[in-house]
Write a protein that holds these residues in place. Structure first.
Motif, PDB file in Angstrom:
ATOM      1  N   VAL A   1       0.841  -1.195   0.000  1.00  0.00           N
ATOM      2  CA  VAL A   1       0.000   0.000   0.000  1.00  0.00           C
ATOM      3  C   VAL A   1       0.879   1.249   0.000  1.00  0.00           C
ATOM      4  CG1 VAL A   1      -1.896   1.192   1.143  1.00  0.00           C
ATOM      5  CG2 VAL A   1      -1.758  -1.293   1.267  1.00  0.00           C
TER       6      VAL A   1
ATOM      7  N   THR B   1       1.102   4.505  -2.680  1.00  0.00           N
ATOM      8  CA  THR B   1       0.783   5.833  -2.168  1.00  0.00           C
ATOM      9  C   THR B   1       1.990   6.759  -2.150  1.00  0.00           C
ATOM     10  OG1 THR B   1      -0.832   4.727  -0.725  1.00  0.00           O
ATOM     11  CG2 THR B   1      -0.379   7.033  -0.282  1.00  0.00           C
TER      12      THR B   1
ATOM     13  N   SER C   1     -10.807  -2.096  -0.278  1.00  0.00           N
ATOM     14  CA  SER C   1      -9.390  -1.832  -0.552  1.00  0.00           C
ATOM     15  C   SER C   1      -9.231  -0.641  -1.485  1.00  0.00           C
ATOM     16  CB  SER C   1      -8.728  -3.074  -1.162  1.00  0.00           C
ATOM     17  OG  SER C   1      -9.260  -3.378  -2.434  1.00  0.00           O
TER      18      SER C   1
ATOM     19  N   THR D   1      -7.724   3.157  -0.024  1.00  0.00           N
ATOM     20  CA  THR D   1      -6.493   3.652  -0.653  1.00  0.00           C
ATOM     21  C   THR D   1      -6.711   5.018  -1.289  1.00  0.00           C
ATOM     22  OG1 THR D   1      -5.756   1.386  -1.121  1.00  0.00           O
ATOM     23  CG2 THR D   1      -4.716   3.162  -2.370  1.00  0.00           C
TER      24      THR D   1
ATOM     25  N   SER E   1      -0.923   4.007  -7.127  1.00  0.00           N
ATOM     26  CA  SER E   1      -1.870   3.410  -6.175  1.00  0.00           C
ATOM     27  C   SER E   1      -2.928   2.585  -6.899  1.00  0.00           C
ATOM     28  CB  SER E   1      -2.528   4.495  -5.312  1.00  0.00           C
ATOM     29  OG  SER E   1      -3.301   5.382  -6.097  1.00  0.00           O
TER      30      SER E   1
ATOM     31  N   ILE F   1      -3.684  -1.548  -6.473  1.00  0.00           N
ATOM     32  CA  ILE F   1      -5.031  -2.089  -6.262  1.00  0.00           C
ATOM     33  C   ILE F   1      -5.355  -3.117  -7.338  1.00  0.00           C
ATOM     34  CG2 ILE F   1      -7.491  -1.519  -6.254  1.00  0.00           C
ATOM     35  CD1 ILE F   1      -6.655   1.294  -5.212  1.00  0.00           C
TER      36      ILE F   1
ATOM     37  N   SER G   1      -3.299  -6.310  -6.988  1.00  0.00           N
ATOM     38  CA  SER G   1      -3.691  -7.091  -5.807  1.00  0.00           C
ATOM     39  C   SER G   1      -4.950  -7.900  -6.092  1.00  0.00           C
ATOM     40  CB  SER G   1      -3.915  -6.158  -4.608  1.00  0.00           C
ATOM     41  OG  SER G   1      -2.715  -5.482  -4.268  1.00  0.00           O
TER      42      SER G   1
ATOM     43  N   TYR H   1      -5.477  -7.952   2.767  1.00  0.00           N
ATOM     44  CA  TYR H   1      -5.107  -6.769   1.972  1.00  0.00           C
ATOM     45  C   TYR H   1      -6.077  -5.623   2.252  1.00  0.00           C
ATOM     46  CZ  TYR H   1      -4.725  -3.669  -2.063  1.00  0.00           C
ATOM     47  OH  TYR H   1      -4.612  -2.561  -2.872  1.00  0.00           O
TER      48      TYR H   1
ATOM     49  N   SER I   1      -5.316  -4.261   5.520  1.00  0.00           N
ATOM     50  CA  SER I   1      -4.067  -3.486   5.490  1.00  0.00           C
ATOM     51  C   SER I   1      -4.299  -2.079   4.969  1.00  0.00           C
ATOM     52  CB  SER I   1      -3.022  -4.201   4.621  1.00  0.00           C
ATOM     53  OG  SER I   1      -2.706  -5.464   5.151  1.00  0.00           O
ATOM     54  N   THR I   2      -5.181  -1.932   3.986  1.00  0.00           N
ATOM     55  CA  THR I   2      -5.478  -0.586   3.473  1.00  0.00           C
ATOM     56  C   THR I   2      -6.167   0.253   4.547  1.00  0.00           C
ATOM     57  OG1 THR I   2      -7.610  -1.302   2.520  1.00  0.00           O
ATOM     58  CG2 THR I   2      -5.665  -1.414   1.093  1.00  0.00           C
TER      59      THR I   2
END
Length: 412
Positions: free
Chosen positions: A134, A138, A344, A348, A357, A361, A364, A380, A383-384
């Motif tokens: 991520v 970013t 997700s 993000t 970014s 995405i 993923s 995932y 995690s975002t």
């Protein structure tokens, strides 16, 4: 055409080629090579379903979410304010994780070693690899990116995971293509370099996994197993292994062939439902003292390797495969995975919307949603959200610090 869709064409082409190979040779490939394929009509039907899943997630859903206009909650020009603290925090976490798994011996591919200490639970709740991914999208332009990037690569390779190389190639190639820096010569040189160095990468990965399962105490023990292998044979085997992993058709066909036993075990409650896969399911089982159910990927691996007493790997059940595992839940399956993808995406984009970014995405979803890695996809999405919460924590700390300083300045 964006580089993402060139990659998509590549993945589709690989699966179509394997469709022809399966029809011609009458056998599946990769981890499913022991399974007998069904009739040609069924294989064609499964291929069309698989291609449809690519089209749904990587084209329709991604394009639909992209059209939604969302503003950065911290302002479009404030990303530089967060780049330094976030970069330092991610670097600290990555280094801490390396120290942990090097000392504990866990998290190595193929290893059955488990750690029940509090540190293990911390790293379950802080998925460092996905947090960096991520961060990659970013803050790719941050000055703290390069250090974090090399720690991420080294950490993954030391644990026997070579997929990190393909991830880096995808993200950097998309970036170069968007900047107009990709030439035919670059592609040619890249293919040659990958062809030459991938066998060595595969050899290193096998060595790490060899040590993880207690195969020997030194590199001499490892080479004793492979001393008679011809270099040319190794090169061909490495290339085949790479493409066998990229194609999902064999896994889908095998899931279809095992659908009866899959459904039976699922109805008995032996296999965790797709919405239960992930750290939330583990947390619920632990909290209530319930026996932990195996995932569909673990069950699939056991079907493929029925004589093994300790299956410590996972096979791709695929997103489409779940339509045969639990056909009555087909609509819920689609909605659930769509929800994880949407979470997700928005978590993000609320921070920063960049081409990098969006690439993270998209990729993923490609490697988690379509192969059916629901637990990893949930992680995932988690995690975002965790990455977003990190920014909120930094912002609250800054505001608290500023207010404290003002009170000190105004104090008599």
């Amino acid at each position: 055409m964006h580089a993402r869709y060139i990659w998509l064409d590549f993945y589709l082409l690989v699966n179509v080629i394997y469709f022809l190979l399966i029809l011609n040779g009458g056998q599946l490939y990769g981890e499913s090579n022991s399974v007998t394929p069904p009739a040609a009509e069924a294989i064609l039907f499964l291929l069309l379903l698989l291609l449809t899943s690519y089209a749904y997630f990587q084209v329709f859903l991604f394009s639909s979410l992209q059209k939604i206009k969302i503003k950065n909650v911290f302002g479009d020009k404030r990303h530089a304010d967060f780049g330094r603290p976030v970069g330092l925090i991610v670097a600290t976490l990555q280094i801490g994780f390396v120290v942990y798994f090097m000392s504990a011996g866990t998290y190595v591919a193929g290893s059955t070693l488990r750690d029940s200490s509090i540190f293990s639970k911390i790293w379950v709740l802080i998925p460092v690899d996905l947090l960096f991914l991520v961060f990659y999208g970013t803050y790719r332009d941050s000055k703290y990116f390069t250090f974090n990037f090399f720690v991420w690569i080294a950490s993954s390779l030391i644990r026997g995971w070579s997929g990190v190389v393909l991830t880096a190639i995808f993200l950097e190639s998309c970036r170069m293509y968007s900047a107009g820096k990709v030439k035919l010569a670059h592609i040619l040189y890249g293919v040659i370099a990958l062809t030459i160095f991938y066998p060595f990468l595969l050899f290193f990965k096998l060595f790490i996994r060899f040590l993880a399962i207690g195969g020997g105490d030194s590199i001499q023990d490892f080479f004793a197993l492979y001393q008679l292998i011809d270099v040319g044979d190794l090169l061909l085997a490495a290339m085949q292994q790479a493409f066998d992993r990229l194609q999902l058709l064999s896994s889908l066909i095998a899931s279809y062939q095992f659908k009866d036993i899959f459904q039976l075990d699922f109805d008995k409650g032996l296999i965790a439902p797709f919405w239960y896969e992930g750290i939330h399911g583990i947390a619920i089982d632990t909290l209530f003292g319930s026996p932990q159910k195996i995932s569909a990927g673990q069950a699939f691996a056991a079907y493929l390797d029925p004589f093994s007493t300790d299956v410590n790997w996972n096979a791709n059940p695929t997103f489409v495969g779940w339509l045969f595992i639990a056909p009555s839940l087909m609509v819920f399956n689609v909605l659930y995975v769509t929800m994880l993808c949407a979470v997700s995406f928005f978590a993000t984009i609320l921070l920063r919307r960049t081409d990098d970014s969006l690439n993270v995405i998209w990729y993923s979803w490609l490697v988690l949603a379509i192969p059916g890695w629901y637990g990893a996809l949930f992680l995932y999405a988690y995690s975002t959200i965790l990455f977003f919460a990190l920014h909120i924590g930094i912002e609250l700390y800054r505001r608290s610090f500023v207010q404290h300083r003002r009170r000190v300045e105004l104090a008599p």
